[in-house]
Motif scaffolding. Structure first.
Motif, PDB file in Angstrom:
ATOM      1  N   ALA A 514      -2.550   2.505 -20.344  1.00  0.00           N
ATOM      2  CA  ALA A 514      -4.141   2.737 -21.128  1.00  0.00           C
ATOM      3  C   ALA A 514      -4.514   4.220 -21.013  1.00  0.00           C
ATOM      4  O   ALA A 514      -4.980   4.727 -21.970  1.00  0.00           O
ATOM      5  CB  ALA A 514      -4.974   1.931 -20.421  1.00  0.00           C
ATOM      6  N   GLN A 515      -4.028   4.874 -19.710  1.00  0.00           N
ATOM      7  CA  GLN A 515      -4.231   6.334 -19.561  1.00  0.00           C
ATOM      8  C   GLN A 515      -3.626   6.914 -20.589  1.00  0.00           C
ATOM      9  O   GLN A 515      -4.300   8.147 -21.146  1.00  0.00           O
ATOM     10  CB  GLN A 515      -4.007   6.740 -18.184  1.00  0.00           C
ATOM     11  CG  GLN A 515      -5.135   6.046 -16.972  1.00  0.00           C
ATOM     12  CD  GLN A 515      -4.638   6.253 -15.629  1.00  0.00           C
ATOM     13  OE1 GLN A 515      -3.368   6.434 -15.421  1.00  0.00           O
ATOM     14  NE2 GLN A 515      -5.654   6.778 -14.529  1.00  0.00           N
ATOM     15  N   GLU A 516      -2.380   6.770 -20.689  1.00  0.00           N
ATOM     16  CA  GLU A 516      -1.370   7.724 -21.781  1.00  0.00           C
ATOM     17  C   GLU A 516      -2.090   7.289 -22.952  1.00  0.00           C
ATOM     18  O   GLU A 516      -2.307   8.651 -23.820  1.00  0.00           O
ATOM     19  CB  GLU A 516      -0.283   7.150 -21.491  1.00  0.00           C
ATOM     20  CG  GLU A 516       0.462   7.412 -20.132  1.00  0.00           C
ATOM     21  CD  GLU A 516       2.032   6.599 -20.042  1.00  0.00           C
ATOM     22  OE1 GLU A 516       2.282   6.030 -20.947  1.00  0.00           O
ATOM     23  OE2 GLU A 516       2.653   6.653 -19.019  1.00  0.00           O
ATOM     24  N   LEU A 517      -2.400   6.267 -23.427  1.00  0.00           N
ATOM     25  CA  LEU A 517      -3.033   6.095 -24.844  1.00  0.00           C
ATOM     26  C   LEU A 517      -4.435   6.869 -25.041  1.00  0.00           C
ATOM     27  O   LEU A 517      -4.680   7.433 -26.028  1.00  0.00           O
ATOM     28  CB  LEU A 517      -3.365   4.439 -24.942  1.00  0.00           C
ATOM     29  CG  LEU A 517      -1.823   3.819 -25.468  1.00  0.00           C
ATOM     30  CD1 LEU A 517      -2.349   2.254 -25.177  1.00  0.00           C
ATOM     31  CD2 LEU A 517      -1.272   4.140 -26.512  1.00  0.00           C
ATOM     32  N   ARG A 518      -5.275   6.986 -23.823  1.00  0.00           N
ATOM     33  CA  ARG A 518      -6.446   7.473 -23.913  1.00  0.00           C
ATOM     34  C   ARG A 518      -6.216   9.005 -24.259  1.00  0.00           C
ATOM     35  O   ARG A 518      -6.851   9.718 -24.945  1.00  0.00           O
ATOM     36  CB  ARG A 518      -7.102   7.290 -22.589  1.00  0.00           C
ATOM     37  CG  ARG A 518      -8.515   8.075 -22.697  1.00  0.00           C
ATOM     38  CD  ARG A 518      -8.970   7.919 -21.107  1.00  0.00           C
ATOM     39  NE  ARG A 518      -8.258   8.802 -20.085  1.00  0.00           N
ATOM     40  CZ  ARG A 518      -8.236   8.709 -19.016  1.00  0.00           C
ATOM     41  NH1 ARG A 518      -9.275   7.687 -18.394  1.00  0.00           N
ATOM     42  NH2 ARG A 518      -7.376   9.249 -18.171  1.00  0.00           N
ATOM     43  N   GLU A 519      -5.194   9.617 -23.649  1.00  0.00           N
ATOM     44  CA  GLU A 519      -5.079  11.190 -23.735  1.00  0.00           C
ATOM     45  C   GLU A 519      -4.359  11.479 -25.407  1.00  0.00           C
ATOM     46  O   GLU A 519      -4.518  12.667 -25.705  1.00  0.00           O
ATOM     47  CB  GLU A 519      -4.130  11.550 -22.674  1.00  0.00           C
ATOM     48  CG  GLU A 519      -4.692  11.329 -21.364  1.00  0.00           C
ATOM     49  CD  GLU A 519      -6.289  11.914 -21.202  1.00  0.00           C
ATOM     50  OE1 GLU A 519      -6.191  13.077 -21.575  1.00  0.00           O
ATOM     51  OE2 GLU A 519      -6.850  11.434 -20.694  1.00  0.00           O
ATOM     52  N   SER A 520      -3.300  10.546 -25.794  1.00  0.00           N
ATOM     53  CA  SER A 520      -2.566  10.912 -26.820  1.00  0.00           C
ATOM     54  C   SER A 520      -2.934   9.964 -28.169  1.00  0.00           C
ATOM     55  O   SER A 520      -2.317  10.626 -29.241  1.00  0.00           O
ATOM     56  CB  SER A 520      -1.287  10.655 -26.353  1.00  0.00           C
ATOM     57  OG  SER A 520      -0.792   9.290 -26.195  1.00  0.00           O
ATOM     58  N   PHE A 521      -3.159   8.743 -28.084  1.00  0.00           N
ATOM     59  CA  PHE A 521      -3.158   7.922 -29.237  1.00  0.00           C
ATOM     60  C   PHE A 521      -4.298   8.624 -30.257  1.00  0.00           C
ATOM     61  O   PHE A 521      -5.400   8.759 -29.827  1.00  0.00           O
ATOM     62  CB  PHE A 521      -3.759   6.457 -28.682  1.00  0.00           C
ATOM     63  CG  PHE A 521      -3.323   5.416 -30.047  1.00  0.00           C
ATOM     64  CD1 PHE A 521      -2.259   5.200 -30.538  1.00  0.00           C
ATOM     65  CD2 PHE A 521      -4.637   5.001 -30.470  1.00  0.00           C
ATOM     66  CE1 PHE A 521      -2.103   4.251 -31.377  1.00  0.00           C
ATOM     67  CE2 PHE A 521      -4.520   3.965 -31.392  1.00  0.00           C
ATOM     68  CZ  PHE A 521      -3.563   3.717 -32.069  1.00  0.00           C
ATOM     69  N   MET A 522      -3.925   8.692 -31.400  1.00  0.00           N
ATOM     70  CA  MET A 522      -4.787   9.202 -32.472  1.00  0.00           C
ATOM     71  C   MET A 522      -5.698  10.254 -32.045  1.00  0.00           C
ATOM     72  O   MET A 522      -6.925  10.356 -32.551  1.00  0.00           O
ATOM     73  CB  MET A 522      -5.654   7.853 -33.079  1.00  0.00           C
ATOM     74  CG  MET A 522      -4.762   6.547 -33.416  1.00  0.00           C
ATOM     75  SD  MET A 522      -4.040   6.862 -35.102  1.00  0.00           S
ATOM     76  CE  MET A 522      -5.396   6.845 -36.092  1.00  0.00           C
ATOM     77  N   GLY A 523      -5.214  11.138 -31.322  1.00  0.00           N
ATOM     78  CA  GLY A 523      -5.893  12.312 -31.101  1.00  0.00           C
ATOM     79  C   GLY A 523      -6.808  12.493 -29.812  1.00  0.00           C
ATOM     80  O   GLY A 523      -7.336  13.412 -29.421  1.00  0.00           O
ATOM     81  N   GLY A 524      -6.845  11.119 -29.092  1.00  0.00           N
ATOM     82  CA  GLY A 524      -7.345  10.985 -27.755  1.00  0.00           C
ATOM     83  C   GLY A 524      -8.828  10.562 -27.601  1.00  0.00           C
ATOM     84  O   GLY A 524      -9.303  10.719 -28.956  1.00  0.00           O
ATOM     85  N   TRP A 525      -9.238   9.988 -26.460  1.00  0.00           N
ATOM     86  CA  TRP A 525     -10.477   9.419 -26.531  1.00  0.00           C
ATOM     87  C   TRP A 525     -11.196   9.928 -25.159  1.00  0.00           C
ATOM     88  O   TRP A 525     -10.621  10.220 -24.244  1.00  0.00           O
ATOM     89  CB  TRP A 525     -10.311   7.731 -26.659  1.00  0.00           C
ATOM     90  CG  TRP A 525      -9.436   7.514 -27.780  1.00  0.00           C
ATOM     91  CD1 TRP A 525      -8.341   7.479 -28.036  1.00  0.00           C
ATOM     92  CD2 TRP A 525     -10.100   6.982 -28.960  1.00  0.00           C
ATOM     93  NE1 TRP A 525      -7.801   7.026 -29.208  1.00  0.00           N
ATOM     94  CE2 TRP A 525      -9.119   6.913 -29.958  1.00  0.00           C
ATOM     95  CE3 TRP A 525     -11.455   6.680 -29.457  1.00  0.00           C
ATOM     96  CZ2 TRP A 525      -9.467   6.293 -31.249  1.00  0.00           C
ATOM     97  CZ3 TRP A 525     -11.650   6.257 -30.682  1.00  0.00           C
ATOM     98  CH2 TRP A 525     -10.673   6.080 -31.558  1.00  0.00           C
ATOM     99  N   ARG A 526     -12.641   9.530 -25.195  1.00  0.00           N
ATOM    100  CA  ARG A 526     -13.329  10.174 -24.015  1.00  0.00           C
ATOM    101  C   ARG A 526     -13.069   8.781 -22.754  1.00  0.00           C
ATOM    102  O   ARG A 526     -13.138   9.285 -21.651  1.00  0.00           O
ATOM    103  CB  ARG A 526     -14.690  10.123 -24.237  1.00  0.00           C
ATOM    104  CG  ARG A 526     -15.118  10.963 -24.987  1.00  0.00           C
ATOM    105  CD  ARG A 526     -16.844  10.902 -25.228  1.00  0.00           C
ATOM    106  NE  ARG A 526     -17.284  12.079 -26.124  1.00  0.00           N
ATOM    107  CZ  ARG A 526     -18.614  12.038 -26.718  1.00  0.00           C
ATOM    108  NH1 ARG A 526     -19.534  10.946 -26.420  1.00  0.00           N
ATOM    109  NH2 ARG A 526     -18.875  13.123 -27.459  1.00  0.00           N
TER     110      ARG A 526
END
Length: 712
Positions: A514-526
């Motif tokens: 989940a942390q990796e997806l937050r940083e990289s998926f579709m440009g990143g998320w807060r």
């Protein structure tokens, strides 16, 4: 022409034909459906997708007695090493390294088991076994099964929780509610549908010399006997035993109670003609004899007055005055009813065979506060009849744990199970109070997995995840970007939402993903939110170790799959929005302290700091009880701890519960509503950092784990 015309009244046959089928007519269908279900279960047992038991704790009973426990922490010392492949012990749910280490520690010995979960699933796991973790099948290995299933649908399954300044009424857990509603939704028909596959699996578990006793009452007993005749064979019916029930307020009744209201039935069946039987005996009051106390000859000081009598001429009393007075107090010396002369009782040393009416044994006991608790004398008689030393005993509706307690006392091996968390907690405390041998606390952790597998609405895990995202308020990503269909987003807050599978235990790997997806998926998320069904037992410790305020882990409501059985149920949830995703509860402790006692021993001090419970909205309480609970949470959060236990040398693989304190343990203080908040343990000295693992279970059955290191 309508049958119910004005010209004639319907005959009984016509009424029956056009009304619902009677229970007698439905019995063949109940049996046929039950047989098909058992066939499906037995096929599944031999498949790669079989259920397993996960081990929550290895419990070495050692309760706190002073709040400052100075005794040595117990260790498990097996009597002898055995070939590991023959062990009947399993460790599903812990790491492979932990399985091997614990297996080696136990040395292949049998260890008793307390299991939490639906007994249908527990029995499947016992039948299937798990050779990869050292657990062979228990098929044909259990020598005696005693069961005390629920009697009728009018039972009140609420339990009272006594807290400082408040008494709460707790409804059953979601799993329990589902089980009870399924059991009684169509009255006796549903009950018999529940019982058939369970009785059939019990037969599979019984050894050839095994026996089964089913304790029941008059509401459904005769129907249950029909099922048992079908499953075990009429020729293997051994007896119907009657035991007296304690009736309350008999004097307030306006009529004489029926016999069936005064007695419970216990149906006794054998697996085969090879069954073990130790003919049951009871004390025979008719063998009591009273003999005159006077003896031949004269003896100084032995002619004192007794009941207004003195010895006849030329004789003396056979006992001294002190012994005679003590015998009077004990009821062993009396005046003869006709002559008034002193006579003493000769105790009966012989016994007679029991008949089927156990009039000297009452069924109910009231020592643990559990409403259906049975007396130990009843189970002592059952176990004495159909088991021997080292026999394996099972009870799949264990309630307050009487079967385990008696089996432990009589030197039998045991497996007990219940679907109710209150029952499991009472049984655990009872065994610790009894200073039982070490035992495993195990559970089935796959309720959502099983519910998903039986769902007709969802064919793929991704379909379910898609629905959960919608209910949380997240927008699922298109399938080309989200092939597993388990990721969505909340646009306004730039939050990524990830739904874990009901077949998995959410833990470190999921959170890292989940942390990796937050940083990289579709440009990143807060921020990223993980929604999980089942969790590794130390999930709180893992979350604290990650120390990431942009990662949130929430619990999917455990009853959600039950509510999603139909499309209409899903649409209703979307419309009302009545889905609450709760945060995890967690425990905190102060930094453990170590003080050297001598060259070999240390004193370890562990102190509870705080307990944060998940939202009261997620608990099985009505509004009034939620308000009471909220007051306790604000004033005294640690009062919610039912028990806590310590593994002072945690190996990060298997939790060994080597010390524990629990509410109602008043041998260390006079407060039945609180656990002690500090423990001082005497432990062998080590020359490295000691890893302390503390597990707490609250009054609602939720578990929390915290792990702390000490200094070298």
């Amino acid at each position: 022409m309508p049958i119910y015309g004005k010209c004639f009244a319907p005959t009984p046959y016509q009424k029956t034909k056009y009304m619902a089928e009677s229970l007698i007519e439905q019995l063949p269908k109940i049996v046929a459906e039950g047989k098909k279900e058992v066939e499906r279960i037995l096929e599944k047992i031999s498949s790669p997708h079989k259920l397993t038991l996960q081990t929550n704790e290895f419990v070495l009973p050692c309760k706190d007695t002073s709040g400052l426990f100075k005794g040595l922490i117990p260790e498990f010392k097996p009597k002898a090493r055995k070939y590991l492949g023959e062990s009947q012990l399993g460790f599903a749910g812990i790491s492979p390294g932990g399985q091997q280490k614990l297996h080696s520690e136990i040395g292949g010995e049998w260890v008793n088991r307390l299991c939490y979960g639906d007994n249908l699933l527990v029995m499947q796991a016992l039948l299937a076994g798990d050779p990869a973790t050292g657990l062979p099948s228990m098929r044909g290995k259990i020598d005696l099964i005693y069961n005390d299933p629920p009697f009728d649908s009018k039972a009140d399954y609420r339990t009272k929780v006594m807290l400082p300044g408040a008494t709460l009424e707790q409804r059953p857990t979601v799993i329990e509610q589902s089980a009870y509603s399924d059991t009684w939704k169509d009255g006796t028909v549903s009950y018999l549908k529940m019982m058939y596959p369970r009785l059939a699996l019990m037969r599979e578990l019984l050894s050839e010399q095994g026996s089964i006793y089913v304790h029941i009452d008059w509401h459904v007993g005769h129907y249950v006997k029909v099922l048992m005749d079908e499953i075990f064979g009429k020729e293997n019916f051994r007896n119907e035993i009657y035991a007296k029930r304690i009736r309350k307020n008999v004097q307030e009744r306006e009529r004489v109670p029926r016999l069936n209201e005064a007695l419970d039935s216990i149906y006794f069946y054998a697996k085969s003609s090879k069954h073990f039987i130790n003919p049951p005996k009871k004390y025979n009051p008719k063998l009591e004899r009273w003999h005159a106390l006077d003896a031949q000859g004269l003896r100084n000081g032995m002619d004192y007055p007794l009941f207004g009598k003195i010895p006849p001429s030329g004789r003396h009393w056979a006992w001294t005055k002190e012994k005679a007075e003590q015998a009077i107090k004990e009821g062993k010396l009396r005046p003869n009813p006709q002559t008034g002369k002193p006579e003493y009782k000769i105790e009966a040393t012989d016994h007679i065979l029991r008949d089927t009416l156990w009039e000297d044994i009452t069924v109910s006991a009231f020592t643990t506060g559990y409403s259906t608790e049975k007396k130990e004398t009843l189970l002592e008689c059952v176990l004495g009849m159909s088991s021997d030393k080292n026999s394996i005993i099972a009870d799949f509706f264990t309630g307050s744990g009487t079967t385990a307690a008696v089996a432990e006392k009589l030197g039998r091996r045991w497996i007990v199970c219940d679907i109710g968390k209150p029952a499991i907690m009472i049984t655990r405390k009872r065994l610790i109070d009894q200073e039982a041998k070490p035992f495993l606390y195990q559970s089935i952790g796959d309720y959502q997995k099983e519910a998903f597998a039986s769902s007709r609405l969802f064919r793929r895990v991704g379909d379910l995840a898609h629905v959960v995202l919608n209910l949380y308020g997240a927008i699922p990503f298109p399938e080309e970007n989200n092939p597993n269909r388990n990721i969505g987003y909340i646009k306004e807050s730039k939050t990524l939402v990830m739904v874990d599978s009901p077949s998995k235990l959410t833990g470190f790997a999921t959170m890292k993903k989940a942390q990796e997806l937050r940083e990289s998926f579709m440009g990143g998320w807060r921020k990223v939110v993980v929604l999980g069904w089942n969790f590794v037992f130390d999930i709180a410790a893992q979350i604290q170790a990650l120390n990431d305020d942009k990662l949130e882990v929430l619990v999917i409501p455990p009853d959600l799959l039950d509510k999603l059985k139909t499309k209409a149920g899903y649409e209703k949830l979307l419309k009302t929005g009545q889905v609450r995703f709760s945060s995890l509860q967690y425990l905190s402790i102060k930094k453990p302290k170590v003080r050297g006692i001598d060259d070999n021993m240390d004193e370890l001090t562990i102190t509870l700091d705080n307990y944060v419970l998940l939202s009261p909205d997620a608990l099985p309480l009505d509004e009034a009880n939620k308000e009471k609970l909220q007051t306790v949470i604000e004033k005294d959060p640690l009062a919610l701890i039912e028990y806590w236990s310590v593994d002072p040398d945690y190996d990060c693989e298997t939790f060994r519960s080597k010390w524990q304190d629990y509410r109602n343990n008043t041998s260390n203080d006079s407060d039945p509503h609180h656990v002690v908040l500090e423990a001082k343990l005497k432990v062998p000295k080590v020359h490295h950092k000691r890893k302390i693992c503390v597990k707490a279970v609250d009054v609602f059955g939720f578990e929390s784990v915290v792990i702390k290191d000490t200094e070298e």
